[in-house]
Design a protein around this motif. Structure first.
Motif, PDB file in Angstrom:
ATOM      1  N   VAL A  60       0.827  -1.206   0.000  1.00 58.39           N
ATOM      2  CA  VAL A  60       0.000   0.000   0.000  1.00 58.39           C
ATOM      3  C   VAL A  60       0.863   1.259   0.000  1.00 58.39           C
ATOM      4  O   VAL A  60       0.562   2.227  -0.702  1.00 58.39           O
ATOM      5  CB  VAL A  60      -0.961  -0.013   1.213  1.00 58.39           C
ATOM      6  CG1 VAL A  60      -1.636   1.340   1.412  1.00 58.39           C
ATOM      7  CG2 VAL A  60      -2.008  -1.110   1.038  1.00 58.39           C
ATOM      8  N   ASP A  85      -2.119   6.394  -2.137  1.00 49.88           N
ATOM      9  CA  ASP A  85      -3.054   6.962  -3.118  1.00 49.88           C
ATOM     10  C   ASP A  85      -2.659   8.390  -3.503  1.00 49.88           C
ATOM     11  O   ASP A  85      -3.502   9.272  -3.619  1.00 49.88           O
ATOM     12  CB  ASP A  85      -4.483   6.916  -2.595  1.00 49.88           C
ATOM     13  CG  ASP A  85      -5.044   5.504  -2.544  1.00 49.88           C
ATOM     14  OD1 ASP A  85      -4.510   4.628  -3.264  1.00 49.88           O
ATOM     15  OD2 ASP A  85      -5.996   5.261  -1.782  1.00 49.88           O
ATOM     16  N   ALA A 122      -7.374   1.907   2.169  1.00 49.44           N
ATOM     17  CA  ALA A 122      -6.602   0.922   1.400  1.00 49.44           C
ATOM     18  C   ALA A 122      -6.428  -0.382   2.187  1.00 49.44           C
ATOM     19  O   ALA A 122      -6.563  -1.470   1.625  1.00 49.44           O
ATOM     20  CB  ALA A 122      -5.245   1.509   1.018  1.00 49.44           C
ATOM     21  N   ARG A 125      -9.757  -2.361   2.491  1.00 47.92           N
ATOM     22  CA  ARG A 125     -10.102  -3.154   1.299  1.00 47.92           C
ATOM     23  C   ARG A 125      -9.361  -4.489   1.292  1.00 47.92           C
ATOM     24  O   ARG A 125      -9.789  -5.435   0.643  1.00 47.92           O
ATOM     25  CB  ARG A 125      -9.761  -2.371   0.026  1.00 47.92           C
ATOM     26  CG  ARG A 125     -10.691  -1.202  -0.236  1.00 47.92           C
ATOM     27  CD  ARG A 125     -10.468  -0.577  -1.595  1.00 47.92           C
ATOM     28  NE  ARG A 125      -9.177   0.049  -1.760  1.00 47.92           N
ATOM     29  CZ  ARG A 125      -8.892   1.311  -1.452  1.00 47.92           C
ATOM     30  NH1 ARG A 125      -9.829   2.093  -0.945  1.00 47.92           N
ATOM     31  NH2 ARG A 125      -7.678   1.805  -1.656  1.00 47.92           N
TER      32      ARG A 125
END
Length: 139
Positions: A60, A85, A122, A125
């Motif tokens: 991640v 992200d 993240a 998920r």
């Protein structure tokens, strides 16, 4: 705390993380390690779940790097920078080690809030995969 070198007692864990070596990271964890996440309300107990979390968080985090290490006789603080992200974050891994140099307590803090929220989303998920991986490792 004083500035420490990566060769200190926490250096093995730091080197494993920097090498992205999951087996070496797990080898640095005590069987009864307690992991305190920056995005979960309760701690996770045990090497299997902590190892599974680490396996996913290194996927991640983008451009992860430790930028500073502080240590005293009771533990280490490893300051890091990364992106999640596309959002820049700064965090710190607080490690408490046993007499064998294994991590017994692992607390992570991150900032700013938007990046912490992106990290939570993240990792959320991936939560089912993390639990499945931990179950496999525990057997």
């Amino acid at each position: 705390m004083s500035a420490g070198a990566s060769g200190g007692a926490g250096g093995g864990f730091r080197a494993a993380v920097e090498a992205r070596d999951l087996a070496a990271m797990r080898a640095c964890l005590a069987d009864d390690v307690v992991f305190r996440s920056p995005v979960a309300h309760r701690p996770y107990e045990g090497k299997a779940i902590t190892g599974a979390i680490l396996a996913h968080v290194i996927e991640v985090f983008e451009d992860f790097r430790y930028v500073r290490e502080l240590e005293d006789r009771d533990g280490h603080a490893l300051v890091f920078e990364a992106r999640v992200d596309g959002l820049q974050l700064t965090g710190c891994d607080f490690l408490v080690l046993d007499e064998e140099g294994l991590v017994t307590d692992f607390t992570v803090m991150v900032r700013p809030l938007r990046a912490a929220e992106a990290l939570a989303a993240a990792m959320g998920r991936r939560f089912d995969q993390i639990v499945a991986m931990a179950s496999e490792d525990a057997t």
